[in-house]
Design a protein around this motif. Structure first.
Motif, short mmCIF file in Angstrom:
data_model
loop_
_atom_site.label_atom_id
_atom_site.label_comp_id
_atom_site.label_asym_id
_atom_site.label_seq_id
_atom_site.Cartn_x
_atom_site.Cartn_y
_atom_site.Cartn_z
N ALA A 21 0.83 -1.21 0.00
CA ALA A 21 0.00 0.00 0.00
C ALA A 21 0.87 1.26 0.00
O ALA A 21 1.74 1.42 0.86
CB ALA A 21 -0.92 0.00 1.21
N THR B 119 -1.04 0.46 -9.07
CA THR B 119 -1.67 -0.66 -8.37
C THR B 119 -1.49 -0.61 -6.86
O THR B 119 -1.96 -1.50 -6.15
CB THR B 119 -1.11 -2.00 -8.89
N ASP B 120 -0.80 0.44 -6.37
CA ASP B 120 -0.55 0.54 -4.93
C ASP B 120 -1.49 1.50 -4.22
O ASP B 120 -1.36 1.71 -3.01
CB ASP B 120 0.90 0.96 -4.66
N ARG C 241 -6.31 -1.13 -4.67
CA ARG C 241 -6.24 -2.23 -3.71
C ARG C 241 -7.62 -2.64 -3.22
O ARG C 241 -7.89 -3.83 -3.00
CB ARG C 241 -5.32 -1.86 -2.55
N ALA D 199 -8.76 -6.51 -3.66
CA ALA D 199 -8.78 -7.31 -2.43
C ALA D 199 -9.66 -8.56 -2.48
O ALA D 199 -9.27 -9.60 -1.95
CB ALA D 199 -9.18 -6.42 -1.25
N LEU E 82 -3.26 -9.38 -1.02
CA LEU E 82 -2.41 -8.22 -1.24
C LEU E 82 -1.28 -8.14 -0.22
O LEU E 82 -1.46 -8.52 0.94
CB LEU E 82 -3.25 -6.94 -1.16
#
Length: 293
Positions: A169, A277-278, A283, A287, A292
């Motif tokens: 993240a 994608t972070d 996310r 999920a 993740l």
């Protein structure tokens, strides 16, 4: 300007008529990517004329396996298809030659799709996309998957691959632009080459073969990364049909799927604009489908 599916299909006739060998990614500073077995072609079987009979089976986008049964791609690749469209993933290095061979045998699109599945060249799956797509310029929510969790066969049953590593993240924000600029970036996909000028205007030859090319970091935004595709600096780049495909960055010796190809300049010479994608929104969508980091 999104690298839209319809644009890929509109240039299909020019691609088929071209004498340039099929290739993906830009022709300059690009090489085949047989080792990137986690990257696959997004294929579809659909009714293009509205008569209820499928009349097209083709590659339309790119994407990446992020676990054994989840293929990450772009929402604009999964969006707005005719009713009854079927979706497939192929992790083969060259799907265009297989399509050409099927056409030479006189197979119909439905027969070609069935042959791909029977001969382990494609696996059928189910598409899902971020419900907030198309979002805004700040966050387009342009992210989707082909999911195989409810299918008897998934790509891991057919091909051997190591799923791509997703970032943690906010990892790109934590690294910052200086570190990202110093890192090595790589784009992979099955799309066409950059524009070629001819008597009838510009065409985009090639496509349907997995290729890779280096790109340079340019800028980091809230949900986007801008990557340079300029040839004099040794870069290649993405073009039509590479949408949804991966843009990897190497961090501490590990290749991370930092973003997916979404858009860029029309002739595919200068810039690849890719969806991170972070981020929290990416996310949150991913999920339910993949564990993740």
């Amino acid at each position: 300007m999104r690298k839209k599916i319809l644009t890929v299909l509109a240039i299909g006739a020019a691609m088929c008529a071209s004498t340039v060998p099929a290739a993906a990614i830009n022709s300059y500073n690009a090489t085949p990517a047989p080792e990137r077995t986690e990257v696959g072609a997004f294929m579809a079987l659909w009714d293009n004329t509205g008569d209820g009979v499928p009349d097209r089976f083709d590659w339309v986008c790119s994407g990446t396996m992020v676990d054994r049964d989840t293929y990450l791609t772009a929402a604009h690749c999964t969006d707005d298809w005719p009713a009854g469209t079927k979706f497939y993933v192929s992790l083969d290095q060259d799907v265009q030659t297989l399509l050409d061979n099927a056409a030479a045998q006189g197979l119909t699109p439905a027969q070609t799709a069935a042959s791909f599945v029977t001969n382990h060249h494609a696996v059928e799956g189910d598409t899902h996309q971020d419900p907030a797509y198309p979002g805004t310029s700040a966050d387009a929510h342009d992210i989707g998957v082909i999911d195989f969790a409810n299918r008897a066969t998934d790509p891991a049953d057919v091909w051997s691959f190591t799923p791509a590593t997703l970032p943690s993240a906010g990892q790109l924000d934590k690294l910052g632009s200086r570190a990202l600029d110093a890192a090595s970036w790589l784009v992979v996909g099955y799309g066409t080459q950059e524009a070629v000028n001819g008597p009838g205007g510009q065409t985009h030859p090639g496509g349907g073969v997995r290729m890779k090319a280096p790109v340079d970091f340019d800028a980091l935004n809230k949900t986007w990364v801008r990557l340079a595709m300029t040839a004099p600096q040794g870069n290649g780049g993405a073009c039509y049909g590479d949408s949804g495909g991966p843009n990897f960055v190497t961090l501490n010796g590990k290749r991370v799927l930092a973003a997916t190809t979404i858009t860029g300049d029309t002739p595919c010479y200068a810039t690849n604009v890719v969806y991170r994608t972070d981020t929290q929104s990416a996310r949150s969508f991913l999920a339910p489908y993949v564990k993740l980091p």
